[in-house]
Scaffold this motif. Structure first.
Motif, short mmCIF file in Angstrom:
data_model
loop_
_atom_site.label_atom_id
_atom_site.label_comp_id
_atom_site.label_asym_id
_atom_site.label_seq_id
_atom_site.Cartn_x
_atom_site.Cartn_y
_atom_site.Cartn_z
N GLU A 38 0.81 -1.22 0.00
CA GLU A 38 0.00 0.00 0.00
C GLU A 38 0.84 1.27 0.00
OE1 GLU A 38 -2.42 -3.23 1.98
OE2 GLU A 38 -0.35 -2.50 2.08
N TYR A 39 2.07 1.17 0.51
CA TYR A 39 2.92 2.36 0.67
C TYR A 39 4.22 2.24 -0.12
CZ TYR A 39 -0.41 2.84 4.46
OH TYR A 39 -1.59 2.92 5.17
N MET A 40 4.25 1.31 -1.04
CA MET A 40 5.49 0.94 -1.72
C MET A 40 5.76 1.78 -2.96
SD MET A 40 6.48 -2.94 -2.90
CE MET A 40 6.58 -3.58 -1.22
N ALA A 41 7.00 2.25 -3.07
CA ALA A 41 7.43 3.00 -4.25
C ALA A 41 7.54 2.06 -5.44
CB ALA A 41 8.77 3.67 -3.98
N PRO A 42 7.40 2.60 -6.66
CA PRO A 42 7.47 1.75 -7.86
C PRO A 42 8.74 0.92 -7.95
CG PRO A 42 6.59 3.90 -8.44
CD PRO A 42 7.03 4.00 -7.00
N PHE A 92 -0.85 10.73 2.20
CA PHE A 92 -1.98 10.61 1.27
C PHE A 92 -3.13 9.88 1.94
CE2 PHE A 92 -4.46 8.81 -2.14
CZ PHE A 92 -4.32 9.66 -3.23
N ARG A 93 -2.83 8.75 2.59
CA ARG A 93 -3.87 7.96 3.25
C ARG A 93 -4.47 8.70 4.44
NH1 ARG A 93 -7.36 6.54 5.60
NH2 ARG A 93 -8.15 4.48 6.19
N LEU A 94 -3.64 9.35 5.23
CA LEU A 94 -4.13 10.03 6.43
C LEU A 94 -4.98 11.25 6.08
CD1 LEU A 94 -0.92 9.93 8.67
CD2 LEU A 94 -2.90 8.39 8.74
N LEU A 95 -4.64 11.92 4.97
CA LEU A 95 -5.38 13.12 4.56
C LEU A 95 -6.56 12.80 3.65
CD1 LEU A 95 -2.32 15.42 3.77
CD2 LEU A 95 -3.93 15.72 5.67
N HIS A 115 -3.48 3.59 -4.31
CA HIS A 115 -4.06 2.80 -5.41
C HIS A 115 -5.43 2.23 -5.05
CE1 HIS A 115 -0.47 3.34 -7.74
NE2 HIS A 115 0.27 2.87 -6.75
N GLY A 116 -6.15 2.97 -4.23
CA GLY A 116 -7.54 2.63 -3.93
C GLY A 116 -7.70 1.30 -3.23
N ASP A 117 -8.63 0.49 -3.72
CA ASP A 117 -8.96 -0.77 -3.08
C ASP A 117 -8.25 -1.98 -3.69
OD1 ASP A 117 -10.70 0.54 -1.34
OD2 ASP A 117 -12.38 0.38 -2.75
N ALA A 118 -7.29 -1.76 -4.55
CA ALA A 118 -6.56 -2.89 -5.15
C ALA A 118 -5.90 -3.72 -4.05
CB ALA A 118 -5.51 -2.39 -6.12
N GLU A 119 -5.85 -5.04 -4.24
CA GLU A 119 -5.31 -5.92 -3.22
C GLU A 119 -4.32 -6.92 -3.82
OE1 GLU A 119 -8.62 -7.81 -1.35
OE2 GLU A 119 -9.09 -6.10 -0.08
N VAL A 122 1.07 -4.90 -8.76
CA VAL A 122 1.17 -4.47 -10.15
C VAL A 122 0.89 -2.97 -10.25
CG1 VAL A 122 0.14 -4.65 -12.44
CG2 VAL A 122 0.64 -6.72 -11.13
N ALA A 123 -0.15 -2.50 -9.54
CA ALA A 123 -0.48 -1.07 -9.56
C ALA A 123 0.68 -0.24 -9.01
CB ALA A 123 -1.75 -0.82 -8.77
N ALA A 124 1.26 -0.70 -7.90
CA ALA A 124 2.37 0.03 -7.30
C ALA A 124 3.56 0.13 -8.24
CB ALA A 124 2.78 -0.64 -5.99
N ALA A 125 3.76 -0.91 -9.05
CA ALA A 125 4.91 -0.95 -9.96
C ALA A 125 4.68 -0.18 -11.25
CB ALA A 125 5.25 -2.39 -10.28
N THR A 126 3.40 0.05 -11.62
CA THR A 126 3.14 0.56 -12.97
C THR A 126 2.30 1.83 -13.04
OG1 THR A 126 1.15 -0.84 -13.18
CG2 THR A 126 3.26 -1.78 -13.93
N ARG A 127 1.58 2.16 -11.98
CA ARG A 127 0.66 3.30 -12.04
C ARG A 127 1.12 4.46 -11.18
NH1 ARG A 127 -4.72 0.47 -10.39
NH2 ARG A 127 -5.00 2.50 -9.42
N PRO A 128 1.21 5.66 -11.73
CA PRO A 128 1.54 6.82 -10.90
C PRO A 128 0.44 7.09 -9.88
CG PRO A 128 1.81 7.31 -13.24
CD PRO A 128 1.08 6.01 -13.16
N ALA A 129 0.82 7.67 -8.77
CA ALA A 129 -0.16 8.07 -7.76
C ALA A 129 -1.02 9.21 -8.30
CB ALA A 129 0.56 8.52 -6.49
N PRO A 130 -2.32 9.22 -8.02
CA PRO A 130 -3.15 10.35 -8.43
C PRO A 130 -2.80 11.58 -7.60
CG PRO A 130 -4.40 8.89 -7.01
CD PRO A 130 -3.09 8.20 -7.26
N PRO A 131 -2.95 12.77 -8.16
CA PRO A 131 -2.72 13.98 -7.36
C PRO A 131 -3.64 13.97 -6.13
CG PRO A 131 -2.92 14.53 -9.69
CD PRO A 131 -3.31 13.09 -9.56
N LEU A 132 -3.10 14.35 -4.99
CA LEU A 132 -3.90 14.35 -3.77
C LEU A 132 -5.14 15.21 -3.90
CD1 LEU A 132 -4.37 13.59 -0.81
CD2 LEU A 132 -2.80 15.46 -0.17
N ALA A 133 -5.05 16.32 -4.62
CA ALA A 133 -6.19 17.24 -4.76
C ALA A 133 -7.38 16.58 -5.45
CB ALA A 133 -5.76 18.49 -5.52
N THR A 134 -7.14 15.56 -6.28
CA THR A 134 -8.26 14.89 -6.94
C THR A 134 -9.01 13.97 -5.98
OG1 THR A 134 -6.92 12.99 -7.68
CG2 THR A 134 -7.01 14.93 -9.13
#
Length: 321
Positions: free
Chosen positions: A199-203, A227-230, A236-240, A246-258
């Protein structure tokens, strides 16, 4: 015959001795260890962590457990870190072969427990937590120590307001302060194996590029924690499980403002820089991020994040001194 539960095994240890400590009562049971209230002959009390018996023979887990104490002790000895790390009084192997660690008895709760009760935390509280964590990371990274598993579960919020960084068991260590004890044998870190919490892992960590991890990997994990606390959800949402990795390795984090449009834009910029997909675009070091967080706490604009937003510096470049 049914095997004993963790609770039953722990109950049998009450009244026995480990090292110089007599175990008086059980404080809690975690995934790797049971924690007891221990007392020395001089009356001093501590939290005694004992690795679960069925994990004692798993070489890698046992090594990681035994490394946590020396790393924490070494860091606490080199400067103004005593507030940010629990004191470790003793660690080793008991007469019956159990790996244990005697550490400061903490009064309070983990940030995860606080998050579970409240859902989200205030901006002021999150910035306070981040500031204290960065105090520890500035020194740890100076010695080439990368925590690799920063998350709310590994941050303790004391009743006195102090934040403690826990669990250096899977930290990568390049060197330690001169004069400190040698670490137990290193665990084998294999390229291609992701170590840490997804959940907190860099790519780069999710991709198993363990030789490429550095302090900016911890800054990503701290950004993901903020990000999680705020925002009230994981990066990466509810992915498990495998999908989360896979999401952590391939998908950028969404901007916090979104996710949390009510959070002030300067705070969002700090979190977003920490969460940059490529580590070269994150804060260059913990000290630079700490100064931005300090500025926010003081009611000022974060200088580095502001310079990046205005195009005066490229994200990841070191600021002029």
């Amino acid at each position: 015959m049914m095997s004993e539960s963790d609770e039953e095994i722990a109950a049998r240890r009450i009244g026995t001795s480990v090292g110089t400590w007599t175990l008086e009562r059980l404080l809690g049971i975690g995934g790797m260890a049971s924690v007891f209230l221990g007392r020395r002959p001089d009356g001093y009390v501590a939290a005694i962590k004992i690795l679960h018996p069925y994990l004692q023979d798993i070489s890698e887990l046992r090594k990681r457990f035994l490394r946590e104490g020396p790393i924490g002790s070494a860091l606490a000895a080199v400067g103004p870190l005593c507030e940010g790390l629990p004191a470790v009084y003793e660690s080793g192997v008991s007469e019956d072969g159990a790996a244990f660690m005697a550490m400061e008895l903490l009064d309070g709760e983990t940030v995860f427990e606080r998050m579970a009760r409240k859902g989200v935390l205030s901006v002021d509280e999150v910035l306070r937590i981040a500031h204290k964590v960065l105090d520890v990371l500035v020194v740890a990274h100076a010695f080439g120590i990368v925590h690799r598993d920063l998350k709310p579960e590994n941050l303790h919020n004391g009743r006195d307001g102090r934040i403690k960084v826990l669990d250096f068991g899977i930290a990568r260590v390049d060197t330690l302060p001169e004069g400190t004890a040698e670490l137990p044998e290193k665990t084998a870190t294999k390229t291609g194996v992701a170590i840490g919490s997804y959940e907190y892992m860099a790519p780069e960590q999710a991709m198993g590029k363990n030789q490429e991890l550095d302090g900016r990997t911890d800054l990503f994990a701290l950004g993901a924690t903020m990000f999680r606390l705020l925002g009230g959800r994981y990066v990466h949402g509810d992915a498990e499980n495998a999908l989360l990795l896979v999401a952590a390795a391939t998908r950028p984090a969404p901007p916090l403002a979104t996710i949390a449009p009510h959070i002030p834009a300067p705070v969002c910029r700090v979190v977003d820089i920490a969460l940059a997909f490529h580590k070269e675009a994150r804060y260059p070091d913990a000290a630079t991020m700490r100064f931005d967080v300090y500025s926010l706490r003081a009611g000022k604009t974060p200088p580095y994040a502001t310079a990046v937003a205005e195009g005066r510096i490229r994200a990841g470049d070191r600021p002029p001194r």
